[in-house]
Each structure stands twice: as structure tokens, then as C-alpha cells.
Design a protein around this motif. Structure first.
Motif, PDB file in Angstrom:
ATOM      1  N   ASN A  16      40.279 -44.476  20.290  1.00 56.02           N
ATOM      2  CA  ASN A  16      40.212 -43.134  19.716  1.00 56.02           C
ATOM      3  C   ASN A  16      41.607 -42.683  19.319  1.00 56.02           C
ATOM      4  O   ASN A  16      42.592 -43.173  19.855  1.00 56.02           O
ATOM      5  N   ARG A  59      36.377 -43.043  17.777  1.00 54.84           N
ATOM      6  CA  ARG A  59      36.423 -41.579  17.936  1.00 54.84           C
ATOM      7  C   ARG A  59      37.669 -41.042  17.233  1.00 54.84           C
ATOM      8  O   ARG A  59      38.786 -41.369  17.613  1.00 54.84           O
ATOM      9  N   CYS A  61      39.664 -37.578  16.144  1.00 55.42           N
ATOM     10  CA  CYS A  61      39.829 -36.144  16.340  1.00 55.42           C
ATOM     11  C   CYS A  61      40.963 -35.664  15.438  1.00 55.42           C
ATOM     12  O   CYS A  61      42.000 -36.328  15.351  1.00 55.42           O
ATOM     13  N   SER A  85      37.743 -28.583   9.180  1.00 58.05           N
ATOM     14  CA  SER A  85      36.572 -28.512  10.054  1.00 58.05           C
ATOM     15  C   SER A  85      35.316 -29.002   9.330  1.00 58.05           C
ATOM     16  O   SER A  85      34.525 -29.780   9.882  1.00 58.05           O
ATOM     17  N   CYS A  88      35.571 -32.749   8.789  1.00 56.65           N
ATOM     18  CA  CYS A  88      35.355 -33.443  10.063  1.00 56.65           C
ATOM     19  C   CYS A  88      33.856 -33.569  10.345  1.00 56.65           C
ATOM     20  O   CYS A  88      33.376 -34.639  10.728  1.00 56.65           O
ATOM     21  N   SER A  92      31.712 -37.089  10.782  1.00 54.89           N
ATOM     22  CA  SER A  92      31.474 -37.287  12.219  1.00 54.89           C
ATOM     23  C   SER A  92      32.776 -37.427  12.997  1.00 54.89           C
ATOM     24  O   SER A  92      32.885 -38.240  13.912  1.00 54.89           O
ATOM     25  N   ILE A  94      35.847 -35.161  15.149  1.00 53.35           N
ATOM     26  CA  ILE A  94      35.929 -33.970  15.993  1.00 53.35           C
ATOM     27  C   ILE A  94      37.080 -33.105  15.497  1.00 53.35           C
ATOM     28  O   ILE A  94      38.203 -33.587  15.335  1.00 53.35           O
ATOM     29  N   ILE A  96      39.613 -30.176  16.342  1.00 55.27           N
ATOM     30  CA  ILE A  96      40.200 -29.491  17.498  1.00 55.27           C
ATOM     31  C   ILE A  96      40.660 -28.110  17.048  1.00 55.27           C
ATOM     32  O   ILE A  96      41.596 -27.980  16.267  1.00 55.27           O
ATOM     33  N   HIS A 127      40.184 -33.627  24.495  1.00 53.68           N
ATOM     34  CA  HIS A 127      39.377 -34.494  23.640  1.00 53.68           C
ATOM     35  C   HIS A 127      39.597 -35.979  23.931  1.00 53.68           C
ATOM     36  O   HIS A 127      39.016 -36.829  23.277  1.00 53.68           O
TER      37      HIS A 127
END
Length: 135
Positions: A16, A59, A61, A85, A88, A92, A94, A96, A127
Motif C-alpha cells: 500500500n 491499496r 491512499c 475525493s 479516488c 477505488s 482512499i 484522506i 490508513h
């Protein structure tokens, strides 16, 4: 920064990543052009995430940009964060959010002061799969 992120992803092969966004591109565009292409800035950040995903990072972020004390840049930051946002969610990833950090948490016009740095760290570290909040 995209070329640097590719190097680290290829070398480190992380499960990630967290891409921490800053204000530099907004300030530079504002100085040079008098305005800011918020979608372009958001796309550049999300493109780093897409590259990471293509290279096997599961993953991704992306950290929102802190609202600065510079009033002439605040709306650009809000718009850029909204686009980040949205992108994101579309990819898919994330997002923050740093809504718990206000301009009163800044030591100067754009950096978090030592006492409030804990908020920023928590927003980001929460996260990570292995982060335990000590507070």
C-alpha cells in the motif's frame, strides 16, 4: 514526482502507498497564471495512484491538501480536494480527509504546528494496516 514514485514502487514493491499532497502546485500555478487548474492538479496526483495500482500496489491512499491561511488559494484547495475525493472514489482509492485541521492549526501560512502535527499524523497513519493510535 511521478517518475520518483515509479522508481520507489518498482524498487520497494509496497502493498500500500499513501500519496501526501501539498500546496506547491497550486501556489506555483497561481503565481504563474493568476489562476489554478484544479482538475489538472488532482489528475496528476491520481495518476500516481493509477501507476501504483498498475504496478501491483493493492491499496492506494491519497491525502487531501491542507487549507492554507492564504485566502486567495483557499477556494482552489477546496475545489482540488473535492476533485481528488471524486477521482479516488472512481478509482477505488482512499481519500484522506483533513477537515479536522483548520487554519488555526498552522504555525505559518501552510505548515501544521508541532502540537497539531498529531492530527495530521493520525489522519495519515490511520490508513496504514499496522497503525495503532497511541492517543
Amino acid at each position: 514526482l511521478h517518475h520518483i514514485s515509479r522508481f520507489h514502487i518498482d524498487k520497494e514493491k509496497p502493498d500500500n502507498i499513501i500519496i501526501v499532497s501539498g500546496l506547491n502546485d497550486i501556489l506555483n500555478q497561481k503565481r504563474r497564471q493568476g489562476t489554478v487548474d484544479c482538475r489538472d492538479i488532482a489528475n496528476q496526483l491520481v495518476e500516481m495512484g493509477r501507476t501504483a495500482r498498475e504496478k501491483g500496489v493493492g491499496r492506494v491512499c491519497i491525502s487531501g491538501i491542507l487549507i492554507p491561511k492564504f485566502r486567495d488559494c483557499q477556494q482552489f484547495v477546496i475545489e482540488t480536494n473535492d476533485i481528488i475525493s471524486e477521482l479516488c472514489a472512481d478509482n477505488s482509492f482512499i481519500f484522506i480527509n483533513h477537515d479536522n485541521i483548520g487554519t488555526n492549526d498552522l504555525i505559518d501560512s501552510l505548515h501544521v504546528n508541532r502540537e497539531r502535527n498529531v492530527k495530521l499524523k493520525h489522519n495519515i497513519f490511520s490508513h496504514l494496516y499496522t497503525y495503532n493510535n497511541p492517543y
